[in-house]
Design a protein around this motif. Structure first.
Motif, short mmCIF file in Angstrom:
data_model
loop_
_atom_site.label_atom_id
_atom_site.label_comp_id
_atom_site.label_asym_id
_atom_site.label_seq_id
_atom_site.Cartn_x
_atom_site.Cartn_y
_atom_site.Cartn_z
N UNK A 147 0.83 -1.21 0.00
CA UNK A 147 0.00 0.00 0.00
C UNK A 147 0.86 1.25 0.00
N UNK A 148 1.86 1.29 0.87
CA UNK A 148 2.76 2.44 0.93
C UNK A 148 3.59 2.51 -0.35
N UNK A 149 4.06 1.36 -0.83
CA UNK A 149 4.81 1.33 -2.07
C UNK A 149 4.00 1.95 -3.21
N UNK A 150 2.72 1.61 -3.31
CA UNK A 150 1.88 2.15 -4.37
C UNK A 150 1.76 3.66 -4.26
N UNK A 151 1.72 4.19 -3.06
CA UNK A 151 1.65 5.65 -2.89
C UNK A 151 2.94 6.31 -3.36
N UNK A 152 4.07 5.71 -3.00
CA UNK A 152 5.36 6.25 -3.45
C UNK A 152 5.48 6.19 -4.96
N UNK A 153 5.04 5.08 -5.53
CA UNK A 153 5.11 4.91 -6.98
C UNK A 153 4.24 5.96 -7.69
N UNK A 154 3.07 6.24 -7.14
CA UNK A 154 2.19 7.25 -7.73
C UNK A 154 2.85 8.63 -7.70
N UNK A 155 3.53 8.94 -6.60
CA UNK A 155 4.23 10.23 -6.52
C UNK A 155 5.37 10.30 -7.54
N UNK A 156 6.06 9.20 -7.72
CA UNK A 156 7.19 9.18 -8.67
C UNK A 156 6.71 9.41 -10.10
N UNK A 157 5.72 8.65 -10.54
CA UNK A 157 5.31 8.76 -11.94
C UNK A 157 4.49 10.02 -12.20
#
Length: 331
Positions: A147-157
């Protein structure tokens, strides 16, 4: 076979001309200056990449400068003292401390202490995707949830939809060696490659997924969890990408080194020799440092082995010698 092997050396630089991890013409002067204890060239270089939005170059330069600061840090200490709020220095500091944390037996605990540095780097320039690549690496080392990984990934892209470094970090998180599976890793890589811009190194993500699979102890045999067809398709896509760049171009060197490894594991000797010719003198630590303490020596040994395999045209000699050296480690 001996006669053909000597002829196959055409287009390959001599062993003494092959160099490991050569910096480009912009990074090299900054490293030389840092070696003299001067930080200004590095600061100017990273500021230029930030102002121009050169995110791929910025990511590479930050990684190399942080690695240099680990062994010779006086110049970086001076930079931090002179400009404690410089967004470029903050980013190098975050990368430096994440890299240090990764090598500790208490990795997760030490990396959690680095979180404020990553936050500071991200706040230094809110449009910069590179701190989010550092955050994705950090997430992998701190057992961060999906869940946290997906949030970080969304911020990156959101900051850079096609940023190669962020994609590589996400791919590693999703690999079977960490928090995903071979299927999840390949699915992510293939979707990203399909959506990639022409000539983008993101098209090499499937061959990175193939590397992760092949180095996990799995292979392309009859009981393989990933089909041989999928592995070949990943290699073919990376071959097409490699051909879009000129021979002896340092920019795609790591992708070409990685592709060569995968082609050797797949026993596609002629294709591997083509990549070695295109790579020219630019050996890279990755992937060879994953299988040897002497990455340059491993690269040179592999070049010789591939030439022998091509010259032998398969019917002669014992098969699999080069591939076995990669799976077991030859040094």
């Amino acid at each position: 076979m001996v006669r053909h092997t000597s002829g196959l050396a055409a287009g390959l630089p001599a062993d003494d001309d092959v160099l490991l991890d050569v910096p480009d013409e912009r990074l090299a002067p900054a490293l030389v200056a840092a070696g003299r204890g001067e930080y200004e060239a590095a600061a100017k270089l990273l500021a230029a990449t930030r102002e121009a939005g050169e995110w791929e170059n910025r990511d590479r330069y930050v990684t190399r400068l942080a690695a240099f600061a680990r062994s010779r840090g006086e110049w970086f200490d001076d930079w931090r003292f002179a400009a404690p709020h410089d967004p470029d220095a903050l980013l190098v500091k975050a990368e430096l401390e994440v890299a240090r944390g990764w090598e500790s037996p208490a990795r997760a605990e030490l990396l959690r202490e680095v979180t404020p540095l990553i936050t500071a780097a991200a706040e230094g320039d809110p449009g910069d995707p590179v701190p989010w690549r550092v955050a994705l690496d950090h997430a992998r080392g701190t057992n961060t949830s999906h869940t946290v990984f997906e949030r970080l990934w969304a911020e990156a892209i959101r900051r850079s939809p096609h940023h190669y470094g962020c994609h590589v970090s996400a791919l590693q998180y999703l690999s079977a060696a960490w928090y995903g599976s071979h299927r999840e890793c390949f699915d992510f890589a293939e979707r990203a490659a399909q959506d990639a811009l022409p000539g983008s190194l993101v098209q090499a993500l499937p061959v990175r997924a193939a590397f992760a699979y092949l180095t996990s102890g799995e292979g392309p045999g009859p009981a393989a969890k990933v089909s041989r067809e999928r592995l070949d398709e990943a290699a073919d896509l990376a071959i097409a990408l490699s051909r879009e760049y000129a021979a002896d171009d340092p920019w795609p060197a790591e992708v070409r080194n990685l592709l060569t490894y995968v082609l050797v594991r797949l026993e596609r000797w002629s294709d591997a020799l083509e990549q070695l010719r295109l790579t020219g003198p630019y050996a890279t630590s990755f992937p060879w440092d994953r299988i040897s303490d002497d990455p340059l020596g491993q690269f040179l040994e592999l070049r010789d082995g591939v030439r022998i395999e091509v010259a032998a045209a398969r019917p002669l000699g014992r098969r699999g010698t080069v591939r076995e050296s990669l799976t077991s480690g030859s040094h």
